[in-house]
Design a protein around this motif. Structure first.
Motif, PDB file in Angstrom:
ATOM      1  N   MET A   1       0.828  -1.209   0.000  1.00 18.53           N
ATOM      2  CA  MET A   1       0.000   0.000   0.000  1.00 18.53           C
ATOM      3  C   MET A   1       0.864   1.262   0.000  1.00 18.53           C
ATOM      4  N   ILE A   2       1.905   1.282   0.840  1.00 11.18           N
ATOM      5  CA  ILE A   2       2.770   2.461   0.917  1.00 11.18           C
ATOM      6  C   ILE A   2       3.534   2.645  -0.393  1.00 11.18           C
ATOM      7  N   SER A   3       3.955   1.536  -0.999  1.00  8.46           N
ATOM      8  CA  SER A   3       4.660   1.616  -2.280  1.00  8.46           C
ATOM      9  C   SER A   3       3.762   2.226  -3.354  1.00  8.46           C
TER      10      SER A   3
ATOM     11  N   LEU B   1      12.732   0.868   1.783  1.00  6.33           N
ATOM     12  CA  LEU B   1      12.198   2.169   1.367  1.00  6.33           C
ATOM     13  C   LEU B   1      12.754   2.583   0.015  1.00  6.33           C
ATOM     14  N   ALA B   2      14.039   2.305  -0.216  1.00 13.02           N
ATOM     15  CA  ALA B   2      14.634   2.641  -1.509  1.00 13.02           C
ATOM     16  C   ALA B   2      13.974   1.854  -2.631  1.00 13.02           C
ATOM     17  N   LYS B   3      13.694   0.589  -2.362  1.00 12.19           N
ATOM     18  CA  LYS B   3      13.015  -0.254  -3.355  1.00 12.19           C
ATOM     19  C   LYS B   3      11.608   0.249  -3.635  1.00 12.19           C
ATOM     20  N   ALA B   4      10.960   0.798  -2.619  1.00 11.12           N
ATOM     21  CA  ALA B   4       9.597   1.313  -2.780  1.00 11.12           C
ATOM     22  C   ALA B   4       9.571   2.637  -3.534  1.00 11.12           C
ATOM     23  N   GLY B   5      10.717   3.260  -3.746  1.00 11.05           N
ATOM     24  CA  GLY B   5      10.757   4.497  -4.516  1.00 11.05           C
ATOM     25  C   GLY B   5      11.093   5.737  -3.732  1.00 11.05           C
ATOM     26  N   VAL B   6      11.396   5.599  -2.442  1.00  7.18           N
ATOM     27  CA  VAL B   6      11.781   6.764  -1.640  1.00  7.18           C
ATOM     28  C   VAL B   6      13.157   7.243  -2.094  1.00  7.18           C
ATOM     29  N   GLU B   7      13.287   8.553  -2.300  1.00  4.01           N
ATOM     30  CA  GLU B   7      14.536   9.090  -2.844  1.00  4.01           C
ATOM     31  C   GLU B   7      15.464   9.677  -1.787  1.00  4.01           C
ATOM     32  N   TYR B   8      14.908  10.022  -0.603  1.00  3.98           N
ATOM     33  CA  TYR B   8      15.722  10.622   0.460  1.00  3.98           C
ATOM     34  C   TYR B   8      15.432   9.913   1.780  1.00  3.98           C
ATOM     35  N   LEU B   9      16.481   9.660   2.560  1.00  7.98           N
ATOM     36  CA  LEU B   9      16.362   8.953   3.833  1.00  7.98           C
ATOM     37  C   LEU B   9      17.047   9.768   4.929  1.00  7.98           C
ATOM     38  N   SER B  10      16.449   9.768   6.121  1.00  8.54           N
ATOM     39  CA  SER B  10      17.087  10.390   7.278  1.00  8.54           C
ATOM     40  C   SER B  10      16.807   9.544   8.502  1.00  8.54           C
TER      41      SER B  10
END
Length: 801
Positions: free
Chosen positions: A736-738, A766-775
């Motif tokens: 769902m989040i992806s 998260l990177a696999k799901a398409g998130v471009e920035y992580l903190s």
């Protein structure tokens, strides 16, 4: 011979066969019931999925309707822009019948006669309540152009101080139908029927022209070979809903396991969703078993084998221990050692006695510690509470003061100038203390501050005059108990009026001590001194937050700490996030916790200027030290965002420190925007026009969607930390989040950041799901600007994403 009398080796053999038989039985029963367990889990997952979609529709639609009506209340001439899930809206004023407002979406696909019939019925029946029991005489509220394109209409009677009329709102159900049929891995039938009551009664209704049936069995993935009856055929057969379900079940041999989920939009029952669970047999589990079932059985076998092996080791060690320690057991316990199994029983009894003895000892120690702690709070001469107790009471009463500022909280330290022997003599001081306590009453505790001074926490006095009168009466009590040659003494006191809940108890006591010391400087008179800043030659922290923060800013006690943001595509850190802190008495406090106080004392705008300029200064310093340029992220609240001088200030500071606006991103929450929606959106538009970037934080917790972000030129969103935890918690949440992330990126061009990433698994997911920035904590965080220089240079992610 009974089992308990058998020798231990023979017991072990018997136990081995028993455990082995139980293990085989467990494996058999586990395999036998795995289908039922899986089916129940499937049903629960279907119910959760249905609830998710329905709650999403309810929440978003309710919010959208509320916002549209609010706009009408402000100005009926405002242009109404329909959200993406609403395809039709009309407003009909009762007081002015000609005043009609109608709005349609671009892809409106409902025939005019359908809307006209619906509106005519509800507008001509003004007393009709949409919550009454449905009947067949009402016009249809649901229109389906195809098996996946349906629209549902709701009538609302609106009456308040500004509005008196009717609204007709059309909701698009396409998203619900498409997502449900696509996401469900099981055959599904959706019944849209406005004439439902209880589930059991609805099952017995005949299918007619008002019943819309949408089933996923038409899709190729189920490879259905039977013919699905159309609506006309069903009408001619006079089938009930239950008969229709049974027809599917018998045609494709579905099991009895199916689930009903009620469809409810804004309190209107629209029908039910029925999901089927294909049945499996125990034979299928062996012939067509998947790897998961085989692995599960193997794991169970390994676990039981390990238990058996461990059990054998324990028995061996037990027997050896008992044999080696027979004499010790006989010496230190009252249990005699007999042959056979009694050795083990003896050991068990001995251990039981030892545990009971240890428990009694621990209870005694706990009781003694509690008594010691109690005595630690009291003076052993006067039996009064001491300074430690005083600090606890000040904190407690400050909490009450924070809730009810009508309380008058005073701390008074006082001492008579009599020989100290009076205060240390228990026989003399005890009656004095008793009389003072009676004078003060229960609500004004008396405390033994030290060998020479007593303290009063005053909660019932209105002002210092009342305290001074009480001190005069206390002096009379001392006069009555001292010898004639010592009666000509003076009473000295220091008084503090506690007017803030943020000042520490240590500081309050210190101020009272300063006032008492000042009173002692006048030897020939009674002196009661009320504390003020002038009594202390050093700078004393003012109890008011405005003064404290102003001093902290000048003295450098307001500092910035930085977190970093990791760019997944570039595999490097290219954003720093500024967080302001206040060093108060050596303790680091986040200024975000003082937001309401800062606004209340009028420092909101002044504080934001300090915050922004220091961030630009640090970024300029970072540019000089690092080879690659970093971007900066800062938080704004609603008042700071809508400040009319914000743009001019930013232009001046950006030129001063040579920072391009494109390198600056301002964070603001949806809640902040909604507090002043019109002005906030205008301010966002001005910031974007001037080249600055906006990021909406904690996206997914409110009603803002991708269309809202794209329309208002918000370039990025920061997902709530709850999403970071959920995406690795279950496949369903991950999916769902992806989908949400994919829609934001592909459809609206929004960049997505995830917070609170603390491990490489979450980062990769998260990177696999398409998130471009992580903190998060796995990247440099809580750094000073000097430390940030080395941390960014030396940071290298062990596993590239």
């Amino acid at each position: 011979m009974s089992y308990g009398r058998l020798p231990l080796p023979r017991q072990f053999i018997y136990n081995f066969f028993i455990v082995f038989f139980v293990a085989i039985l467990c494996i058999y029963l586990g395999m036998q019931n795995v289908t039922n367990v899986e089916n129940k889990n499937k049903i629960r997952n279907i119910d959760k999925r249905t609830d998710f979609f329905l709650s999403t529709i309810r929440l978003r639609n309710a919010k959208a309707v509320h916002d549209i009506i609010n706009l009408l209340s402000i100005d009926k001439n405002l242009k109404i822009e329909l959200p993406d899930n609403i395809i039709y809206f009309s407003w009909h004023n009762i007081d002015e019948p000609k005043e009609v407002i109608k709005e349609k979406s671009i892809d409106f696909a409902v025939p005019e006669y359908f809307i006209n019939n619906y509106e005519a019925f509800y507008l001509n029946n003004s007393n009709t309540d949409s919550d009454v029991i449905p009947n067949r005489n009402k016009p249809a509220a649901l229109y389906c152009a195809s098996n996946t394109e349906c629209f549902y209409f709701i009538h609302n009677r609106v009456q308040n101080t500004k509005l008196n009329g009717h609204t007709i709102i059309g909701f698009e159900l396409n998203n619900f139908i498409t997502q449900f049929t696509d996401f469900t891995n099981y055959p599904t039938i959706i019944f849209f029927d406005e004439n439902i009551s209880s589930l059991e009664a609805w099952k017995n209704h005949l299918i007619d022209q008002n019943t819309t049936i949408i089933n996923s069995l038409n899709t190729p993935k189920y490879n259905t070979t039977g013919k699905i009856p159309d609506t006309k055929t069903l009408n001619s057969k006079n089938l009930t809903i239950q008969a229709y379900i049974d027809l599917f079940r018998s045609t494709w041999d579905y099991s009895q396991d199916y689930t009903f989920s009620e469809i409810d939009v804004l309190g209107n029952k629209m029908g039910y969703v029925v999901a089927f669970i294909p049945s499996n047999s125990f034979y299928d589990l062996f012939i067509n078993s998947d790897n998961a079932n085989i692995l599960r059985s193997f794991i169970i076998f390994l676990i039981i084998s390990s238990i058996m092996f461990y059990y054998g080791i324990i028995i061996y060690k037990t027997v050896k221990f008992v044999k080696d320690n027979k004499e010790r057991i006989q010496k230190y316990t009252n249990i005699s050692v007999r042959k056979g199994n009694s050795d083990v029983l003896t050991l068990v009894h001995m251990i039981d006695n030892a545990i009971k003895s240890a428990e009694e000892r621990d209870q005694n120690i706990t009781y003694l510690n509690a008594k010691l702690a109690l005595f630690d709070n009291y003076d052993n001469v006067t039996s009064l509470p001491n300074e430690k107790w005083l600090k606890e009471q000040i904190k407690y009463n400050q909490q009450k003061f924070a809730i009810d500022n009508s309380i008058r909280l005073y701390l008074t330290l006082f001492t008579p100038t009599i020989p100290i022997s009076y205060l240390k003599n228990q026989e003399i001081i005890t009656p004095i203390v008793k009389e003072i306590k009676e004078l003060l009453g229960e609500n004004n505790p008396l405390v033994s501050f030290n060998d020479q001074a007593l303290a009063i926490i005053s909660l019932t006095y209105n002002d210092v005059v009342d305290i001074e009168k009480t001190l005069d009466d206390i002096k009379k009590i001392f006069v009555a108990h001292v010898a004639e040659e010592h009666k000509n003494f003076h009473l000295k006191a220091g008084i503090v009026n506690v007017i803030s809940e943020v000042i520490s108890s240590d500081e309050i006591i210190n101020q009272a001590q300063i006032a008492l010391n000042h009173s002692l400087e006048e030897p020939n008179t009674d002196q009661y001194v009320l504390y003020n800043d002038n009594l202390n030659q050093k700078a004393v922290v003012n109890s008011m937050l405005k003064t404290q923060l102003s001093k902290a800013r000048v003295s450098g006690e307001l500092v910035l700490k930085y977190n970093t943001v990791y760019n997944v595509k570039e595999n490097k850190i290219n954003y720093i996030v500024a967080n302001p802190f206040w060093i108060n008495k050596g303790e680091l406090r986040a200024l975000s916790n003082y937001k309401a106080d800062i606004i209340r004392c009028g420092l909101n705008i002044e504080y934001s200027y300090w915050y922004i300029e220091n961030c630009f200064y640090d970024l300029n310093l970072l540019d000089k030290k690092l080879a690659t340029k970093q971007n900066i992220v800062m938080t704004l609240n609603s008042g700071q965002l809508t400040n009319p001088n914000l743009i001019d200030t930013l232009d001046t500071i950006s030129v001063k420190y040579s920072i391009m606006p494109s390198r600056v991103t301002f964070l603001i929450s949806e809640q902040e925007i909604s507090t002043d929606l019109s002005n906030a959106l205008d301010a966002i538009n001005e910031l974007v026009k001037n080249g600055f970037n906006l990021c909406l934080i904690d996206y997914g917790l409110g009603y803002a969607n991708g269309n809202f972000l794209e329309k208002n030129k918000v370039r990025s969103v920061s997902l709530s930390s709850a999403f970071t935890k959920k995406i690795v918690a279950s496949e369903y949440d991950n999916f769902m989040i992806s989908k949400i992330i994919e829609e934001l990126k592909s459809k609206h061009g929004i960049y997505v950041e995830a917070k609170a990433v603390d491990n490489i698994l979450a980062a990769k997911t998260l990177a696999k799901a398409g998130v471009e920035y992580l903190s998060g904590t796995m990247f440099p965080h809580d750094c000073s600007i000097q430390k940030l220089i080395s941390d960014i240079d030396n940071f290298e992610l062990e596993n590239k994403l």
